[in-house]
Enzyme design. Structure first.
Site, PDB file in Angstrom:
ATOM      1  N   SER A   1      45.778  14.387 -12.549  1.00  0.00           N
ATOM      2  CA  SER A   1      47.054  14.093 -11.905  1.00  0.00           C
ATOM      3  C   SER A   1      46.913  14.366 -10.412  1.00  0.00           C
ATOM      4  O   SER A   1      46.543  15.473 -10.010  1.00  0.00           O
ATOM      5  CB  SER A   1      48.139  14.995 -12.526  1.00  0.00           C
TER       6      SER A   1
ATOM      7  N   LYS B   1      46.047   9.556 -12.421  1.00  0.00           N
ATOM      8  CA  LYS B   1      47.516   9.459 -12.448  1.00  0.00           C
ATOM      9  C   LYS B   1      48.022   9.817 -11.060  1.00  0.00           C
ATOM     10  O   LYS B   1      47.734  10.903 -10.549  1.00  0.00           O
ATOM     11  CB  LYS B   1      48.066  10.421 -13.507  1.00  0.00           C
ATOM     12  N   LEU B   2      48.754   8.888 -10.461  1.00  0.00           N
ATOM     13  CA  LEU B   2      49.326   9.140  -9.138  1.00  0.00           C
ATOM     14  C   LEU B   2      50.765   9.588  -9.283  1.00  0.00           C
ATOM     15  O   LEU B   2      51.572   8.930  -9.960  1.00  0.00           O
ATOM     16  CB  LEU B   2      49.294   7.863  -8.286  1.00  0.00           C
ATOM     17  N   LYS B   3      51.094  10.690  -8.643  1.00  0.00           N
ATOM     18  CA  LYS B   3      52.492  11.102  -8.575  1.00  0.00           C
ATOM     19  C   LYS B   3      53.184  10.169  -7.587  1.00  0.00           C
ATOM     20  O   LYS B   3      52.638   9.913  -6.488  1.00  0.00           O
ATOM     21  CB  LYS B   3      52.569  12.560  -8.093  1.00  0.00           C
TER      22      LYS B   3
ATOM     23  N   ASP C   1      53.379   8.631 -12.249  1.00  0.00           N
ATOM     24  CA  ASP C   1      54.374   9.566 -12.797  1.00  0.00           C
ATOM     25  C   ASP C   1      55.436   9.824 -11.731  1.00  0.00           C
ATOM     26  O   ASP C   1      55.128  10.361 -10.659  1.00  0.00           O
ATOM     27  CB  ASP C   1      53.694  10.877 -13.193  1.00  0.00           C
TER      28      ASP C   1
ATOM     29  N   ASN D   1      58.371  11.609 -12.322  1.00  0.00           N
ATOM     30  CA  ASN D   1      59.181  12.810 -12.573  1.00  0.00           C
ATOM     31  C   ASN D   1      60.666  12.551 -12.290  1.00  0.00           C
ATOM     32  O   ASN D   1      61.326  13.315 -11.576  1.00  0.00           O
ATOM     33  CB  ASN D   1      58.663  14.009 -11.770  1.00  0.00           C
TER      34      ASN D   1
ATOM     35  N   GLU E   1      55.286   6.844 -15.997  1.00  0.00           N
ATOM     36  CA  GLU E   1      55.793   8.024 -16.698  1.00  0.00           C
ATOM     37  C   GLU E   1      57.135   8.450 -16.101  1.00  0.00           C
ATOM     38  O   GLU E   1      57.272   8.588 -14.879  1.00  0.00           O
ATOM     39  CB  GLU E   1      54.744   9.141 -16.549  1.00  0.00           C
TER      40      GLU E   1
ATOM     41  N   ASP F   1      58.186  11.704 -20.586  1.00  0.00           N
ATOM     42  CA  ASP F   1      57.727  13.094 -20.510  1.00  0.00           C
ATOM     43  C   ASP F   1      58.967  13.980 -20.645  1.00  0.00           C
ATOM     44  O   ASP F   1      59.335  14.397 -21.758  1.00  0.00           O
ATOM     45  CB  ASP F   1      56.981  13.298 -19.172  1.00  0.00           C
TER      46      ASP F   1
ATOM     47  N   LYS G   1      53.703  17.406 -24.362  1.00  0.00           N
ATOM     48  CA  LYS G   1      53.425  18.722 -23.781  1.00  0.00           C
ATOM     49  C   LYS G   1      53.972  19.743 -24.763  1.00  0.00           C
ATOM     50  O   LYS G   1      55.197  19.825 -24.952  1.00  0.00           O
ATOM     51  CB  LYS G   1      54.133  18.889 -22.440  1.00  0.00           C
TER      52      LYS G   1
ATOM     53  N   GLY H   1      50.058  18.035 -19.037  1.00  0.00           N
ATOM     54  CA  GLY H   1      49.607  19.333 -18.561  1.00  0.00           C
ATOM     55  C   GLY H   1      50.664  19.978 -17.700  1.00  0.00           C
ATOM     56  O   GLY H   1      51.485  19.299 -17.079  1.00  0.00           O
TER      57      GLY H   1
END
Ligand code: NPQ
Ligand code: MG
Length: 369
Positions: free
Chosen positions: A135, A161-163, A189, A191, A214, A239, A263, A291
């Site tokens: 990540s 995985k790019l935030k 992702d 968030n 995500e 997630d 998770k 994670g």
């Protein structure tokens, strides 16, 4: 198995570099560890709550409080405890899945050490090596991002995985695709940083053939995720929205998730995590192991979980060195683009007492009333 005591221990671990997401920039972790003692031995658990309630509502001070006042007493009240009983015993207390997961993990470790088994064997692992992704946080510039991705690919990570967040999405994805090619396994992702009104913008990610996006929308908005899924081609992975097997079943039925990030901390433990795996496998929904910047303890159990047959996408099961210069256990090292599944007793990892002492900031020991 009778629990004689529950030790709570907070440790402070600096991160190798700041980790920026759409919700926070982290430079160090404040981690709550659990040690249960039984007449036969001990077991370790790791709580994945963070210092601040920004990823979810849980936070370390809250985890300490709910364990001390409400959860530990319920475990002490049982005279024969095993991991399979923990979820039921703690069910009357609402929420606090991360705190519950940490206690269940410690009981499971103690139980398996006593009975001579590994977590991988107990959970039903079908592999001895898991393929790992990494990540990558939000950066100050595209060149910095490309350097970071290049370094991780050189180390052997099998997936990036790019935030992302509004203002850091199309450009970084385009730059990484341009630099590293169409064969790179790439996902993003958010968030929960977007709203349904951003659907036309998120559709502009479609041409980049991402494995998944995500948690684009709010954690409590399955309905909008289902609508978004009709408006973009990139598969949606949830997630934050998934806190139980029931949530997973709902999300699948509603068409809100094509893929699920599991998770264990977020869903209340490794047993509920396995139930989600089983449900998704039965529904043909791919899963992967997320994670939470775990130490070697949580990482060990995550890697065992990720070795189950339904985990068909690379997880955020990165090496210890992705986050920590010095882990509290024997570190996890990237080999052939992944990690070896621990096969020792219980978690297959235990804290190094010297390192643990050095990083400990607080302890308390709970005993039966
Ligand atoms: C995720 N993890 O998938 C989380 C988010 C996350 C590896 O991207 C401290 C504690 C910092 C928990 C930063 C990864 C964190 C954290 C990010 C979890 O959404
Ligand atoms: Mg996530």
């Amino acid at each position: 198995m009778k629990i004689l005591s529950i030790e709570l221990r907070r440790i402070a671990l600096p991160l190798v570099s700041p980790f920026r997401t759409s919700f926070a920039t982290e430079t160090a972790r404040d981690i709550l560890l659990i040690r249960v003692t039984t007449p036969e031995g001990e077991g370790w658990g790791e709580c994945v709550s963070s210092a601040d309630p920004l990823y979810s509502s849980e936070y370390v001070d809250g985890s300490v409080d709910v364990i001390t006042r409400f959860l530990a007493p319920r475990l002490f009240a049982l005279d024969d405890v095993c991991a399979e009983m923990v979820g039921r015993a703690l069910e009357p207390v609402k929420g606090h899945k991360m705190a519950k997961a940490a206690l269940e993990m410690a009981v499971l470790d103690a139980e398996l050490r006593e009975s001579g088994r590994s977590v991988a064997e107990y959970l039903g692992a079908s592999r001895t090596h898991v393929v790992s992704g990494v990540s990558v946080g939000i950066m100050d510039s595209i060149p910095e991002l490309l350097d970071a991705v290049d370094e991780y690919l050189n180390q052997g990570y099998a997936r990036i995985k790019l935030k992302i967040e509004p203002g850091w999405d199309l450009q970084p994805v385009r730059a990484v695709r341009d630099s590293f090619g169409d064969d790179l396994l790439l996902q993003v992702d958010a968030n929960a940083a977007y709203t349904l009104g951003d659907a036309p913008h998120l559709a502009r990610l479609d041409p980049f053939d991402l494995l998944l996006i995500e948690q684009p929308l709010a954690h409590d908005d399955l309905r909008h995720h289902a609508i978004l899924a009709q408006r973009i081609r990139t598969p949606i992975c949830l997630d934050e929205s998934i806190e139980s097997a029931k949530d997973a079943a709902d999300a699948i039925a509603l068409g809100a998730a094509q893929i699920i990030n599991i998770k264990p901390g977020r869903v209340g433990g490794y047993l509920e995590a396995r139930r989600i795996h089983d449900l998704c496998q039965a529904n043909g929904v791919p899963v992967w192991c997320g994670g939470m910047l775990e130490t070697g303890l949580g990482r060990a159990a995550n890697v065992a979980l990720a070795a189950l047959p339904g985990f068909t996408l690379p997880g955020d099961t990165s090496a210890s060195s992705r986050y920590y210069a010095r882990d509290i256990t024997e570190p996890f090292v990237l080999v052939d683009g992944g990690l070896a599944v621990p096969d020792g007793l219980g978690l297959g990892r235990e804290p190094d007492p010297g390192v643990l002492d050095e990083v400990t900031t607080w302890t308390a020991t709970l005993t039966p009333a």
